[in-house]
Scaffold this motif. Sequence first.
Motif, PDB file in Angstrom:
ATOM      1  N   LEU A 122      -2.117   3.106  -4.838  1.00  0.00           N
ATOM      2  CA  LEU A 122      -3.261   3.703  -4.155  1.00  0.00           C
ATOM      3  C   LEU A 122      -4.204   4.326  -5.176  1.00  0.00           C
ATOM      4  CD1 LEU A 122      -1.508   5.385  -1.098  1.00  0.00           C
ATOM      5  CD2 LEU A 122      -2.776   3.232  -1.162  1.00  0.00           C
ATOM      6  N   LEU A 175       0.809  -1.217   0.000  1.00  0.00           N
ATOM      7  CA  LEU A 175       0.000   0.000   0.000  1.00  0.00           C
ATOM      8  C   LEU A 175       0.846   1.272   0.000  1.00  0.00           C
ATOM      9  CD1 LEU A 175      -2.623  -1.207   2.596  1.00  0.00           C
ATOM     10  CD2 LEU A 175      -2.918  -1.027   0.128  1.00  0.00           C
ATOM     11  N   GLN A 188     -11.710   0.574   4.815  1.00  0.00           N
ATOM     12  CA  GLN A 188     -11.551   1.032   6.201  1.00  0.00           C
ATOM     13  C   GLN A 188     -10.124   1.486   6.457  1.00  0.00           C
ATOM     14  OE1 GLN A 188     -13.359  -2.064   8.928  1.00  0.00           O
ATOM     15  NE2 GLN A 188     -13.751  -2.967   6.924  1.00  0.00           N
ATOM     16  N   LEU A 189      -9.172   0.739   5.879  1.00  0.00           N
ATOM     17  CA  LEU A 189      -7.764   1.077   6.052  1.00  0.00           C
ATOM     18  C   LEU A 189      -7.507   2.499   5.567  1.00  0.00           C
ATOM     19  CD1 LEU A 189      -5.918  -1.182   7.104  1.00  0.00           C
ATOM     20  CD2 LEU A 189      -4.828  -1.189   4.888  1.00  0.00           C
ATOM     21  N   CYS A 190      -7.997   2.795   4.379  1.00  0.00           N
ATOM     22  CA  CYS A 190      -7.787   4.125   3.812  1.00  0.00           C
ATOM     23  C   CYS A 190      -8.494   5.184   4.652  1.00  0.00           C
ATOM     24  CB  CYS A 190      -8.269   4.168   2.370  1.00  0.00           C
ATOM     25  SG  CYS A 190      -7.105   3.377   1.243  1.00  0.00           S
ATOM     26  N   GLU A 191      -9.688   4.872   5.098  1.00  0.00           N
ATOM     27  CA  GLU A 191     -10.411   5.810   5.952  1.00  0.00           C
ATOM     28  C   GLU A 191      -9.602   6.133   7.201  1.00  0.00           C
ATOM     29  OE1 GLU A 191     -13.101   7.810   6.027  1.00  0.00           O
ATOM     30  OE2 GLU A 191     -13.049   7.343   3.889  1.00  0.00           O
ATOM     31  N   LEU A 192      -9.078   5.094   7.818  1.00  0.00           N
ATOM     32  CA  LEU A 192      -8.304   5.272   9.042  1.00  0.00           C
ATOM     33  C   LEU A 192      -7.096   6.166   8.806  1.00  0.00           C
ATOM     34  CD1 LEU A 192      -7.909   1.942  11.040  1.00  0.00           C
ATOM     35  CD2 LEU A 192      -8.492   4.199  11.915  1.00  0.00           C
ATOM     36  N   VAL A 193      -6.346   5.835   7.770  1.00  0.00           N
ATOM     37  CA  VAL A 193      -5.118   6.583   7.506  1.00  0.00           C
ATOM     38  C   VAL A 193      -5.436   8.014   7.110  1.00  0.00           C
ATOM     39  CG1 VAL A 193      -3.136   6.768   5.976  1.00  0.00           C
ATOM     40  CG2 VAL A 193      -3.745   4.576   6.954  1.00  0.00           C
ATOM     41  N   CYS A 194      -6.440   8.160   6.251  1.00  0.00           N
ATOM     42  CA  CYS A 194      -6.813   9.522   5.845  1.00  0.00           C
ATOM     43  C   CYS A 194      -7.242  10.342   7.049  1.00  0.00           C
ATOM     44  CB  CYS A 194      -7.944   9.479   4.822  1.00  0.00           C
ATOM     45  SG  CYS A 194      -7.412   8.936   3.199  1.00  0.00           S
ATOM     46  N   GLY A 195      -8.066   9.738   7.881  1.00  0.00           N
ATOM     47  CA  GLY A 195      -8.547  10.446   9.070  1.00  0.00           C
ATOM     48  C   GLY A 195      -7.398  10.856   9.965  1.00  0.00           C
ATOM     49  N   SER A 196      -6.480   9.940  10.172  1.00  0.00           N
ATOM     50  CA  SER A 196      -5.339  10.219  11.033  1.00  0.00           C
ATOM     51  C   SER A 196      -4.482  11.341  10.462  1.00  0.00           C
ATOM     52  CB  SER A 196      -4.528   8.937  11.210  1.00  0.00           C
ATOM     53  OG  SER A 196      -3.193   9.238  11.538  1.00  0.00           O
ATOM     54  N   LEU A 197      -4.264  11.281   9.147  1.00  0.00           N
ATOM     55  CA  LEU A 197      -3.443  12.315   8.515  1.00  0.00           C
ATOM     56  C   LEU A 197      -4.132  13.672   8.567  1.00  0.00           C
ATOM     57  CD1 LEU A 197      -2.055  10.393   5.418  1.00  0.00           C
ATOM     58  CD2 LEU A 197      -0.743  11.315   7.323  1.00  0.00           C
ATOM     59  N   SER A 241     -11.482  -4.646   3.422  1.00  0.00           N
ATOM     60  CA  SER A 241     -10.867  -3.943   4.551  1.00  0.00           C
ATOM     61  C   SER A 241     -10.024  -2.764   4.062  1.00  0.00           C
ATOM     62  CB  SER A 241     -10.010  -4.897   5.387  1.00  0.00           C
ATOM     63  OG  SER A 241      -8.828  -5.238   4.713  1.00  0.00           O
ATOM     64  N   HIS A 277      -7.967   3.354  -5.608  1.00  0.00           N
ATOM     65  CA  HIS A 277      -8.963   4.415  -5.563  1.00  0.00           C
ATOM     66  C   HIS A 277      -9.863   4.369  -6.791  1.00  0.00           C
ATOM     67  CE1 HIS A 277     -10.166   8.820  -5.541  1.00  0.00           C
ATOM     68  NE2 HIS A 277     -10.601   8.366  -4.394  1.00  0.00           N
TER      69      HIS A 277
END
Lengths: 110, 110
Positions: free
Chosen positions: B28, B22, B88-97, B85, B32
Amino acid sequence: MKSPRVLNADALVLIARRFGVLAEPMRLRLLHALFGGEQSVGELVRRTGGTQANVSRHLQTLAHAHLLTRRKDGLQVFYAIADPSIFQLCELVCGSLEKQLAKQAGVFAR
Amino acid sequence: MKSPRVLNADALVLIARRFGVLAEPMRLRLLHALFGGEQSVGELVRRTGGTQANVSRHLQTLAHAHLLTRRKDGLQVFYAIADPSIFQLCELVCGSLEKQLAKQAGVFAR
DNA sequence: AATTTATATGAGCATATGCTCATATAGTAC
DNA sequence: GTACTATATGAGCATATGCTCATATAAATT
């Protein structure tokens, strides 16, 4: 379910970098060792069995990515997990891999 | 909250590999582009603006990691997201960033 | 069978990444 | 100050990764 994000080129580079930081076994080892809480560099060297130089470098990489915080106290430096989304991230990936491996195992298990 | 997993060296290598897959902007980009559903290689080449050779290689990488499925129909090959998954993985990372960048922006915004 | 189209892949180059050794830095103790 | 300890870092090497060009493969069309 939320609608999917629109991601421009810059965002993709940032996301890729974040994943890249997580793409090294030793760094995952360090994060894993920090799951229980803050640790000194020396402690992490002992726990992971890595060399001091290598552990120090990887900790820096993680800290620069804002995944770890750094706190200096006297001679020692303490690192801790800064971004709790790491936990969920690992859970997600582990879960996905487990499912995948179980499926592969199933090919033989008949 | 579940208790944290215990991870051995082999597991860490697998997890690192997954993150490594990833860790490339073009991959990505391809994921996407596939968020909306199955696409042919040609379509993905057009959408991403990459070269045919490069797109093909990255698709293989993703498929070998079991993140994409591959379906051949006549001359065309269609890829689709195999592991949900990823979303969700992308959501998590995007949110964190996003959180991280917002915090950094806040340093100046006063 | 020959031609065309879609995708995959071998080879080679350039860059990035990780590791180690030695040394630098910074704090503590004497 | 000197000696000692914990951590960081420069340099160099080895390996991995990504990109491109050219070509191979495979399926459809004539």
